[in-house]
Design a protein around this motif. Sequence first.
Motif, PDB file in Angstrom:
ATOM      1  N   GLY A   1       0.778  -1.237   0.000  1.00 26.53           N
ATOM      2  CA  GLY A   1       0.000   0.000   0.000  1.00 26.53           C
ATOM      3  C   GLY A   1       0.807   1.283   0.000  1.00 26.53           C
ATOM      4  O   GLY A   1       0.419   2.287  -0.598  1.00 26.53           O
ATOM      5  N   ASN A   2       1.934   1.290   0.677  1.00 25.35           N
ATOM      6  CA  ASN A   2       2.752   2.504   0.801  1.00 25.35           C
ATOM      7  C   ASN A   2       4.111   2.103   1.387  1.00 25.35           C
ATOM      8  O   ASN A   2       4.316   0.932   1.748  1.00 25.35           O
ATOM      9  N   GLY A   3       5.009   3.073   1.511  1.00 29.54           N
ATOM     10  CA  GLY A   3       6.355   2.779   1.998  1.00 29.54           C
ATOM     11  C   GLY A   3       6.396   2.399   3.473  1.00 29.54           C
ATOM     12  O   GLY A   3       7.241   1.599   3.894  1.00 29.54           O
ATOM     13  N   THR A   4       5.496   2.979   4.248  1.00 29.65           N
ATOM     14  CA  THR A   4       5.445   2.653   5.685  1.00 29.65           C
ATOM     15  C   THR A   4       5.072   1.182   5.854  1.00 29.65           C
ATOM     16  O   THR A   4       5.699   0.450   6.636  1.00 29.65           O
ATOM     17  N   ASP A   5       4.056   0.764   5.116  1.00 28.30           N
ATOM     18  CA  ASP A   5       3.646  -0.647   5.166  1.00 28.30           C
ATOM     19  C   ASP A   5       4.771  -1.554   4.668  1.00 28.30           C
ATOM     20  O   ASP A   5       4.937  -2.678   5.155  1.00 28.30           O
TER      21      ASP A   5
ATOM     22  N   ASN B   1      17.692  10.593  12.095  1.00 27.20           N
ATOM     23  CA  ASN B   1      17.578  11.531  10.977  1.00 27.20           C
ATOM     24  C   ASN B   1      16.914  10.791   9.816  1.00 27.20           C
ATOM     25  O   ASN B   1      17.568  10.313   8.892  1.00 27.20           O
ATOM     26  N   THR B   2      15.607  10.680   9.920  1.00 31.51           N
ATOM     27  CA  THR B   2      14.821  10.009   8.878  1.00 31.51           C
ATOM     28  C   THR B   2      13.398  10.529   8.936  1.00 31.51           C
ATOM     29  O   THR B   2      13.049  11.322   9.821  1.00 31.51           O
ATOM     30  N   ALA B   3      12.580  10.069   7.995  1.00 25.53           N
ATOM     31  CA  ALA B   3      11.159  10.390   8.038  1.00 25.53           C
ATOM     32  C   ALA B   3      10.534   9.591   9.194  1.00 25.53           C
ATOM     33  O   ALA B   3      10.945   8.449   9.434  1.00 25.53           O
ATOM     34  N   VAL B   4       9.544  10.162   9.831  1.00 27.37           N
ATOM     35  CA  VAL B   4       8.869   9.474  10.950  1.00 27.37           C
ATOM     36  C   VAL B   4       8.467   8.034  10.591  1.00 27.37           C
ATOM     37  O   VAL B   4       8.620   7.120  11.412  1.00 27.37           O
ATOM     38  N   PRO B   5       7.945   7.784   9.361  1.00 27.99           N
ATOM     39  CA  PRO B   5       7.445   6.427   9.083  1.00 27.99           C
ATOM     40  C   PRO B   5       8.468   5.304   9.229  1.00 27.99           C
ATOM     41  O   PRO B   5       8.078   4.169   9.519  1.00 27.99           O
ATOM     42  N   THR B   6       9.755   5.590   9.045  1.00 26.94           N
ATOM     43  CA  THR B   6      10.751   4.524   9.263  1.00 26.94           C
ATOM     44  C   THR B   6      10.553   3.973  10.673  1.00 26.94           C
ATOM     45  O   THR B   6      10.528   2.760  10.902  1.00 26.94           O
ATOM     46  N   VAL B   7      10.406   4.896  11.607  1.00 27.36           N
ATOM     47  CA  VAL B   7      10.372   4.510  13.017  1.00 27.36           C
ATOM     48  C   VAL B   7       8.964   4.069  13.425  1.00 27.36           C
ATOM     49  O   VAL B   7       8.799   3.111  14.185  1.00 27.36           O
TER      50      VAL B   7
ATOM     51  N   GLU C   1      16.723  -2.477   3.944  1.00 25.67           N
ATOM     52  CA  GLU C   1      17.132  -1.163   3.428  1.00 25.67           C
ATOM     53  C   GLU C   1      15.883  -0.275   3.271  1.00 25.67           C
ATOM     54  O   GLU C   1      14.936  -0.685   2.591  1.00 25.67           O
ATOM     55  N   ASP C   2      15.889   0.892   3.890  1.00 28.74           N
ATOM     56  CA  ASP C   2      14.819   1.860   3.641  1.00 28.74           C
ATOM     57  C   ASP C   2      15.217   2.654   2.403  1.00 28.74           C
ATOM     58  O   ASP C   2      16.084   3.534   2.458  1.00 28.74           O
ATOM     59  N   CYS C   3      14.582   2.309   1.281  1.00 31.72           N
ATOM     60  CA  CYS C   3      14.928   2.896  -0.028  1.00 31.72           C
ATOM     61  C   CYS C   3      13.895   3.920  -0.476  1.00 31.72           C
ATOM     62  O   CYS C   3      13.834   4.245  -1.665  1.00 31.72           O
ATOM     63  N   ALA C   4      13.089   4.419   0.467  1.00 34.77           N
ATOM     64  CA  ALA C   4      12.004   5.328   0.076  1.00 34.77           C
ATOM     65  C   ALA C   4      12.521   6.538  -0.707  1.00 34.77           C
ATOM     66  O   ALA C   4      11.809   7.092  -1.538  1.00 34.77           O
ATOM     67  N   GLN C   5      13.762   6.938  -0.428  1.00 34.81           N
ATOM     68  CA  GLN C   5      14.304   8.132  -1.091  1.00 34.81           C
ATOM     69  C   GLN C   5      15.438   7.776  -2.054  1.00 34.81           C
ATOM     70  O   GLN C   5      16.202   8.658  -2.438  1.00 34.81           O
ATOM     71  N   ALA C   6      15.573   6.510  -2.412  1.00 34.81           N
ATOM     72  CA  ALA C   6      16.822   6.104  -3.079  1.00 34.81           C
ATOM     73  C   ALA C   6      16.633   5.246  -4.322  1.00 34.81           C
ATOM     74  O   ALA C   6      17.521   4.486  -4.686  1.00 34.81           O
TER      75      ALA C   6
ATOM     76  N   PHE D   1      10.413   0.252  -0.471  1.00 35.18           N
ATOM     77  CA  PHE D   1      10.310   1.435  -1.327  1.00 35.18           C
ATOM     78  C   PHE D   1       8.969   2.129  -1.100  1.00 35.18           C
ATOM     79  O   PHE D   1       7.952   1.472  -0.868  1.00 35.18           O
ATOM     80  N   SER D   2       9.005   3.450  -1.227  1.00 33.41           N
ATOM     81  CA  SER D   2       7.778   4.250  -1.262  1.00 33.41           C
ATOM     82  C   SER D   2       7.658   4.849  -2.648  1.00 33.41           C
ATOM     83  O   SER D   2       8.667   5.247  -3.244  1.00 33.41           O
ATOM     84  N   PHE D   3       6.435   4.922  -3.153  1.00 37.57           N
ATOM     85  CA  PHE D   3       6.200   5.651  -4.404  1.00 37.57           C
ATOM     86  C   PHE D   3       5.288   6.841  -4.135  1.00 37.57           C
ATOM     87  O   PHE D   3       4.481   7.232  -4.982  1.00 37.57           O
TER      88      PHE D   3
ATOM     89  N   THR E   1       6.035  12.549  -4.363  1.00 37.16           N
ATOM     90  CA  THR E   1       7.266  13.361  -4.486  1.00 37.16           C
ATOM     91  C   THR E   1       8.509  12.528  -4.783  1.00 37.16           C
ATOM     92  O   THR E   1       9.562  13.079  -5.094  1.00 37.16           O
ATOM     93  N   LYS E   2       8.416  11.221  -4.634  1.00 31.94           N
ATOM     94  CA  LYS E   2       9.622  10.385  -4.692  1.00 31.94           C
ATOM     95  C   LYS E   2      10.224  10.346  -6.097  1.00 31.94           C
ATOM     96  O   LYS E   2       9.579  10.744  -7.061  1.00 31.94           O
ATOM     97  N   ILE E   3      11.426   9.804  -6.214  1.00 32.08           N
ATOM     98  CA  ILE E   3      12.116   9.772  -7.506  1.00 32.08           C
ATOM     99  C   ILE E   3      11.258   9.034  -8.538  1.00 32.08           C
ATOM    100  O   ILE E   3      11.138   9.447  -9.676  1.00 32.08           O
TER     101      ILE E   3
ATOM    102  N   SER F   1      14.243  18.545   5.578  1.00 38.17           N
ATOM    103  CA  SER F   1      14.022  17.105   5.801  1.00 38.17           C
ATOM    104  C   SER F   1      15.180  16.565   6.623  1.00 38.17           C
ATOM    105  O   SER F   1      16.206  16.264   6.069  1.00 38.17           O
ATOM    106  N   TYR F   2      15.044  16.619   7.939  1.00 38.61           N
ATOM    107  CA  TYR F   2      13.859  16.862   8.725  1.00 38.61           C
ATOM    108  C   TYR F   2      14.214  17.796   9.879  1.00 38.61           C
ATOM    109  O   TYR F   2      15.314  17.674  10.430  1.00 38.61           O
ATOM    110  N   PRO F   3      13.300  18.673  10.264  1.00 42.06           N
ATOM    111  CA  PRO F   3      13.645  19.671  11.279  1.00 42.06           C
ATOM    112  C   PRO F   3      13.738  19.105  12.702  1.00 42.06           C
ATOM    113  O   PRO F   3      14.425  19.678  13.540  1.00 42.06           O
TER     114      PRO F   3
HETATM  115  C1  LIG Z   1      12.864   7.566   4.444  1.00 43.81           C
HETATM  116  C2  LIG Z   1      11.414   7.239   4.324  1.00 43.81           C
HETATM  117  N1  LIG Z   1      10.944   6.078   4.827  1.00 43.81           N
HETATM  118  C3  LIG Z   1       9.663   5.732   4.736  1.00 43.81           C
HETATM  119  C4  LIG Z   1       8.737   6.549   4.108  1.00 43.81           C
HETATM  120  C5  LIG Z   1       7.296   6.145   4.097  1.00 43.81           C
HETATM  121  O1  LIG Z   1       6.726   6.068   2.831  1.00 43.81           O
HETATM  122  P1  LIG Z   1       5.166   6.322   2.611  1.00 43.81           P
HETATM  123  O2  LIG Z   1       4.914   7.796   2.750  1.00 43.81           O
HETATM  124  O3  LIG Z   1       4.921   5.831   1.213  1.00 43.81           O
HETATM  125  O4  LIG Z   1       4.425   5.523   3.621  1.00 43.81           O
HETATM  126  C6  LIG Z   1       9.171   7.761   3.548  1.00 43.81           C
HETATM  127  C7  LIG Z   1       8.265   8.655   2.819  1.00 43.81           C
HETATM  128  O5  LIG Z   1       7.470   9.360   3.314  1.00 43.81           O
HETATM  129  C8  LIG Z   1      10.537   8.124   3.666  1.00 43.81           C
HETATM  130  O6  LIG Z   1      11.004   9.268   3.149  1.00 43.81           O
END
Ligand SMILES: Cc1ncc(COP(=O)(O)O)c(C=O)c1O
Length: 368
Positions: free
Chosen positions: A57-61, A83-89, A155-160, A179-181, A184-186, A308-310
């Motif tokens: 469904g998404n990168g978090t999932d 130093n990552t997006a909240v969803p990693t954690v 590997e969290d490849c959401a941005q890579a 991966f996240s699509f 905004t992603k690549i 990204s990210y304050p």
């Molecule tokens: C590093 C990182 N991990 C995980 C995610 C989660 O992806 P998504 O927004 O598709 O759930 C994102 C994107 O927001 C991200 O930048």
Amino acid sequence: MINVWEYAAEFALEKQEIYEAIDTVFSSGRLILGPQTEAFEEKFAKWCGANFSVGVGNGTDAIFLACKALGLQSGDEVITVANTAVPTVSAIVAAGGVPVFVDVNPDTYLMDINLVEKKISAKTKLIIPVHLYGQMVDMDPLMALAGKYKIQVIEDCAQAHGAKYKGRTAGTIGDVAAFSFYPTKILGAYGDAGLCLTSNEVVRDKLRRLRFYGMEKNYYSIEHGYNSRIDELQAAILLKKLEHLTSYIKARQKIARIYDHGLRGTSFILPQSAPQNEHAYYLYVLRHSRRDEVIRLLSEKLINVNISYPWPIHTMKAFDHLQYKLGDLPHTELVAAEIFSLPMYPQLEESQQFRVMDVLREIDHQLS
Ligand SMILES: Cc1ncc(COP(=O)(O)O)c(C=O)c1O
């Protein structure tokens, strides 16, 4: 106004293909887990150089399901960065894991591999390196450590998408990659979508069950599962966009070279690409000790930037229970106070790139 990201120009260029993709799905009679999903899974895995992929469904999932597929149990520790997006954690926490943070390398702002071994305990089950901003973590020493302690790596490849490390593409080194699509992603969808990449057939089958209520066939669950399927519509659009992925990355790298060239010799600290890496420039991250003033001055000139990210994750209220305090991750905290990212997307016009640089050079002069 120059926006940090927008998709209008891309949509104008690709409208025909995207409408064709939508029409194919709507006319097909299959709206979920159909031929578009299968084709996208196969082609994306091949593009990366992995054997299999499972659309979710998404990168978090994708991170959550990867944790579950690799057998994370409640209370197991997962080493990652703050130093990552909240969803990693949040994905780690949702899967029952306890995030353990290591500080970042002060030059790349990515996981500092030299600090990982100290954080390994008897409870460590997984390591999640985050290939942030489009650049990969130093994977060889990390995989060697993981092998030594029999820990698995996601590997969290959401941005890579398409980033490379010693010639290997992001997502092909760890046990699973997420991966996240997000648009905004690549490689961005026109809505939410995500995917897990793996070369392990057993893990692939487990991921397929986990995204579909634990089922292999309709109406019969063989294990506890979830519902997280990539949408057939998004898969069809992503399949079309995949053909452009190499050129998207080249366009981003070209913009980065122009920024690099134009900003050299100013007080801005430029992004540093490790020598073994090919940076895909999801973001072009600058650093300045007077960051907030720089952003204010840029916005007066109608240039929109982003941070990204304050707030490092360990300083957020939602993660109080992990009992970190300010000062625990000094590089992470300093970086969060000084970084900001410039407008970056493949269709950003050259005149806009030069305008951004000219304004930054004026600001540099003003602040010195
Ligand atoms: C590093 C990182 N991990 C995980 C995610 C989660 O992806 P998504 O927004 O598709 O759930 C994102 C994107 O927001 C991200 O930048």
